[in-house]
Every structure is written in C-alpha cells, then in structure tokens.
Design a protein around this motif. Structure first.
Motif, PDB file in Angstrom:
ATOM      1  N   SER B  73       0.679   2.482   1.713  1.00  0.00           N
ATOM      2  CA  SER B  73       1.887   1.865   2.335  1.00  0.00           C
ATOM      3  C   SER B  73       1.567   0.965   3.201  1.00  0.00           C
ATOM      4  O   SER B  73       0.516   1.118   3.860  1.00  0.00           O
ATOM      5  N   LEU B  74       2.105  -0.389   3.341  1.00  0.00           N
ATOM      6  CA  LEU B  74       1.873  -1.251   4.237  1.00  0.00           C
ATOM      7  C   LEU B  74       3.321  -1.092   5.052  1.00  0.00           C
ATOM      8  O   LEU B  74       4.387  -1.371   4.492  1.00  0.00           O
ATOM      9  N   ILE B  75       3.101  -0.565   6.363  1.00  0.00           N
ATOM     10  CA  ILE B  75       4.427  -0.458   7.172  1.00  0.00           C
ATOM     11  C   ILE B  75       4.409  -1.624   8.355  1.00  0.00           C
ATOM     12  O   ILE B  75       3.389  -1.535   8.836  1.00  0.00           O
ATOM     13  N   GLY B  76       5.758  -2.055   8.292  1.00  0.00           N
ATOM     14  CA  GLY B  76       5.631  -3.227   9.581  1.00  0.00           C
ATOM     15  C   GLY B  76       5.043  -4.507   8.994  1.00  0.00           C
ATOM     16  O   GLY B  76       4.509  -5.184   9.781  1.00  0.00           O
ATOM     17  N   ILE B  77       5.409  -4.913   7.802  1.00  0.00           N
ATOM     18  CA  ILE B  77       4.926  -6.221   7.328  1.00  0.00           C
ATOM     19  C   ILE B  77       6.275  -6.867   6.554  1.00  0.00           C
ATOM     20  O   ILE B  77       7.092  -6.217   6.136  1.00  0.00           O
ATOM     21  N   ASP B  78       6.196  -8.097   6.638  1.00  0.00           N
ATOM     22  CA  ASP B  78       7.198  -8.903   6.030  1.00  0.00           C
ATOM     23  C   ASP B  78       7.035  -8.934   4.494  1.00  0.00           C
ATOM     24  O   ASP B  78       5.987  -9.015   3.855  1.00  0.00           O
ATOM     25  N   THR B 250      -1.720  -3.290 -13.563  1.00  0.00           N
ATOM     26  CA  THR B 250      -0.323  -3.682 -12.614  1.00  0.00           C
ATOM     27  C   THR B 250      -0.761  -3.621 -11.045  1.00  0.00           C
ATOM     28  O   THR B 250      -1.662  -2.858 -10.614  1.00  0.00           O
ATOM     29  N   ALA B 251       0.032  -4.495 -10.590  1.00  0.00           N
ATOM     30  CA  ALA B 251      -0.078  -4.713  -8.951  1.00  0.00           C
ATOM     31  C   ALA B 251       1.319  -4.724  -8.602  1.00  0.00           C
ATOM     32  O   ALA B 251       1.750  -5.880  -8.830  1.00  0.00           O
ATOM     33  N   SER B 252       1.979  -3.820  -8.233  1.00  0.00           N
ATOM     34  CA  SER B 252       3.241  -3.811  -7.776  1.00  0.00           C
ATOM     35  C   SER B 252       3.611  -3.141  -6.415  1.00  0.00           C
ATOM     36  O   SER B 252       2.649  -2.167  -5.995  1.00  0.00           O
ATOM     37  N   TYR B 253       4.883  -3.263  -5.612  1.00  0.00           N
ATOM     38  CA  TYR B 253       5.305  -2.706  -4.477  1.00  0.00           C
ATOM     39  C   TYR B 253       6.759  -2.243  -4.969  1.00  0.00           C
ATOM     40  O   TYR B 253       7.486  -2.859  -5.702  1.00  0.00           O
ATOM     41  N   ASP B 339      10.681  -2.794   5.697  1.00  0.00           N
ATOM     42  CA  ASP B 339       9.472  -3.212   5.913  1.00  0.00           C
ATOM     43  C   ASP B 339       8.285  -2.255   5.557  1.00  0.00           C
ATOM     44  O   ASP B 339       7.204  -2.112   6.474  1.00  0.00           O
ATOM     45  N   HIS B 340       8.747  -1.284   4.671  1.00  0.00           N
ATOM     46  CA  HIS B 340       7.747  -0.122   3.934  1.00  0.00           C
ATOM     47  C   HIS B 340       7.437  -0.439   2.690  1.00  0.00           C
ATOM     48  O   HIS B 340       8.461  -0.065   1.906  1.00  0.00           O
ATOM     49  N   PHE B 341       6.466  -0.905   2.465  1.00  0.00           N
ATOM     50  CA  PHE B 341       6.022  -1.497   1.091  1.00  0.00           C
ATOM     51  C   PHE B 341       5.127  -0.503   0.330  1.00  0.00           C
ATOM     52  O   PHE B 341       3.884  -0.194   1.013  1.00  0.00           O
TER      53      PHE B 341
END
Lengths: 78, 382
Positions: B73-78, B250-253, B339-341
């Motif tokens: 997870s990337l948290i706090g990102i646009d 695959t690369a997805s979020y 903002d949580h990917f």
C-alpha cells in the motif's frame, strides 16, 4: 493481355513473350522444370514434370503439396 | 453572510478530514471522487504541497512480497503519482524479448507469422546484472548500412529452436497419446537453446544463462515429418513499443475499501450481512456486557446476541451486494480511501516484483530531473 495470349515463359519459346527473358536462372526444357511434390495422403516426396499426371506415384492420391521454400524467411515477432 | 465577513472558520476536525478523504460508494452512484487537497479549495486552509508534510504522512505497507507477486500500500499519495508509477511499471521499464525471427524451416501447421508472434511473447530471464548493465539497446541500421552493422554481443541475444518430429518405434501398440507415439510431438519453451554471441559465453554463466521463465509454455505441436528450424534475436525494448517488453503481467492498484457500520446489525441480519461480503471481510461477535450497558450504543439489552464487526475491509471487492437489501438500509456506509492505494505487481519473470517498483521510482525521478530545468526555464522566461 487476355488469358489465351499468355505464354508460359520457356527458354526455347518466343523471346518477345512477356517474362521470357534471358536472365531466367532456372533451367527449363520442353518438359518444364522439375519440382518436388509431397503427397497429401501418404506424405511421399517425388519429382513431377509439366506433362506428368497430378498423382502420387505411391498411392495414387490426387492431392499434392508443394515443398516449402528453402530460403530463410525473416519475421518480426510482433 | 459574505465570505469576507471576517469570522475565521474553525479548523477541520479529524472526522471532517477523514470524510474528505473518502470516496462514497452508494447503491447506484459514486460520490466525492476527485481530490480536494489543493490551495484555495477550503477557506483559511493552506493545502499547498509541502515536502515535510508529505514526508510525515506518507507510508508504505507491504502485504505480500513474493518473488513474482507483490502487494503493498502507498498511503498518503495523490492519484496522479500512484498512476504514474503504474504506467511506468507497465510501459517504461526495459526487458529483453525476442524481436526478430529467422525461419529456416517450418513445416508445422502453425504459420510463420503466428509462430513468430508467439515466440515474441515468451518471457525470458537470465543474469539480471548482465541484462541490466551490459546489454544495451539495439538500433535499426540506417538506410544503406549493412544489416548487421548495429548488431553486437552487447545488444543482441541469439536463440535457436531446432526440432524434428519422428515416429516413436518403441511406443506401445495401443497408445493414442501423440506425446508417446512420436518424438518431439510438442515443442515447449524449454526446447529453445541459448547461442552465446561474442563475450556472452563469459558474461552468462551456466546457471544464469538466458532461459524461458516458464519452461512449459507450448509453442507448437508437430506430427511426424514436420520440422522447425528457427533462429531468433532478442533485443531490449520498452513496453510502450510492444507489450512483449512489458516487465509485468499486471501492475494495478485499487483504493482501500472502507465499511462503516452506522447502526448495530444484530441476530439473523448479522449472519446475512456477513454473507454479503467476501469471506474474511466481515464477521460476527457476541455483544459484550459492557456494550449492552453503554447507553446510546444501540446494543442496550442485547447482551449475548450476535453483532456485525468489520474484520478486514481490504479484502472487500466492493460488490455493493449489501446495499441491495432493505434491512441494511441506512445501517452501513461503503466507501474507499482516496489516498490509500493497494498496489499489486505481478512480474512476468525477468525482474522481481519489488525490484520493479524501485525501478519505477528511479525512472520517475529521472523523468522529474528532466522536467525540473524546463519548469525553471519557464519561470525565467515569463
């Protein structure tokens, strides 16, 4: 040019016929060039000339295939 | 009251901030989808992008890190940045793939073009160090130049595939399986051999030579008398040129789902509620004595009954099944955190999944360093 006027280019034939040049590298004779064919039924490989029956010499099958070109063919893997 | 009336707005509460970050998933609509944390969007709030703020709030969480399958997870990102990473992963990290196919002979039923295309899509691997550091990009020779004038051992890998199908004399009489009846009836990716060019025999050791990632990919089926004799050249390329060069399968979020239970759901309804979600998302627990004694909790007098609890919202597929049932109306709020990917990267095999993400970050940095002087110039010009 109509279909009837077309002549198969041969070395012994009329030189003015279209395609009948001196730069043909393959050897022709009155019988035509000999080509190898593959029987569609038994897979037997044998040469045939222009006058020959289109028939396999082994099994009599009338479906014959030409051989694939011996040249390398280049493709893009796309 | 005019906006300039002077009275300062109170700073947003934590709840308000949470609400701003939430995409609303309703029965038939999706609301509040765009980001709103930019200047002048809220009165008396700054929201200009700040490096220190970002550094404080940004988080990376790893959920799963296998060699070819990573979830984090990337948290706090646009969204724009997260999407940039995704696009870089798919299209801008180079890999090695078969580019040119020289067919000397192919008497199988599969056509040369189709075969070439199939070969191109097979993922290969080998010494990462050599592929990354030694191998460069191949360029098409210019008009009039010799065909091989740009082909070197530092930008081309040679492969060959030679196979001829024959009858198996030892096959049992009653066998029907072509793989038993004939030799080389099936041609697999493992039948492709690596032909080292120049210095490649030293660079690629036996354990680390160029080889297919999945040795059991079926390339063609042959019958007795049919033959394959193919040479191939591999080059490095980018996914934007052809998807065979893409390093990821695959690369997805997706955005982190949220399930908020606003009113208690008890008894039989609780069991039905759990059935509306994927296994493990929601569960039932007994109402504790303390909860039953708390006024206004909604659980008063229900001690020992079953109630719904959200266990792991990340596993939710947001199917919205729960919103179809009238008994849950107004009791549950579905949403997604904006903002949580949750990234999921499945490598095609040449690189490891976590390496790929780091490489994407590196590529992004490189692209930014190109953009930066241009932005500076633009500011100076005007």
């Amino acid at each position: 040019m109509s279909r009837e006027a077309y002549q198969v280019p041969t070395a012994s034939g009329n030189n003015s016929a279209p395609g009948g040049g001196t730069n043909l590298s393959r050897t022709f004779d009155t019988e035509g060039v000999t080509m190898n064919y593959i029987c569609g039924d038994c897979g037997f490989k044998f040469p045939l000339r222009r006058q020959d029956n289109i028939r396999c010499q082994e099994c009599g099958c009338r479906i014959l295939y030409k051989e694939r070109t011996k040249r390398m063919v280049q493709f893009e893997a796309r | 009251m005019a906006p300039s009336a002077g009275k300062k707005r109170a700073p947003p509460t934590a709840e308000e901030i949470d609400e701003r970050n939430m995409v609303g998933v309703n029965k038939e609509t999706v609301t509040n989808t765009t980001s709103n944390d930019y200047p002048d969007n809220y009165a008396n709030e700054e929201h200009a992008w700040d490096k220190d703020d970002f550094r404080r709030s940004f988080k990376v969480q790893w959920h799963d890190n296998q060699q070819f399958e990573a979830q984090f997870s990337l948290i706090g990102i646009d969204a724009s940045i997260a999407n940039a990473f995704r696009r870089i992963l798919i299209a801008e990290i180079p890999t090695l793939a078969i580019e040119t196919v020289f067919v000397n002979n192919n008497t199988s039923v599969i056509q040369d073009e189709v075969l070439a295309h199939r070969l191109g899509l097979i993922p290969f691997t080998g010494s990462k160090k050599v592929i990354c550091d030694v191998m460069g990009f191949w360029q098409k020779p210019a008009e009039g130049e010799d065909t091989w004038s740009t082909t070197f051992d530092t930008n081309t890998v040679g492969l060959s595939l030679k196979a001829k199908c024959t009858h198996n004399k030892d096959a049992p009489q009653d066998s029907k399986d072509p793989k038993v009846l004939y030799h080389n009836a099936h041609i697999y990716a493992k039948d492709i051999t690596f032909d080292p060019l120049g210095g490649q025999s030293e660079w690629f050791t036996e354990d680390d030579k160029i080889r297919p990632v999945n040795p059991d990919i079926l390339i063609a089926k042959l019958r007795p008398g049919q033959e394959l004799d193919i040479e191939m050249h591999m080059h490095k390329g980018y996914g934007w040129d052809h998807s065979k060069y893409s390093p990821v399968a695959t690369a997805s979020y997706r955005l982190m789902p949220t399930i908020k239970i606003t009113q208690p759901i008890l008894g039989e309804d609780a069991k039905k509620f759990v059935q509306c979600f994927m296994p493990g998302v929601a569960g039932v627990e007994k109402v504790t004595r303390q909860e039953a004694r708390t006024p206004d909790s909604g659980y008063e007098g229900h001690e020992g009954e079953l109630k719904v609890v959200v266990k792991d919202a990340m596993r939710d597929t947001v199917s919205r099944e729960v919103l179809r049932h009238p008994e849950f109306e107004g009791k549950v709020k579905l949403g997604r955190r904006r903002d949580h990917f949750i990234f999921s990267i499945e490598s095609s095999g040449q690189w490891d999944s976590d390496e790929l993400f780091l490489e994407a970050v590196k590529t992004m940095k490189r692209k930014c360093s190109v953009l930066k002087p241009q932005v500076t110039n633009m500011v100076y010009t005007f």
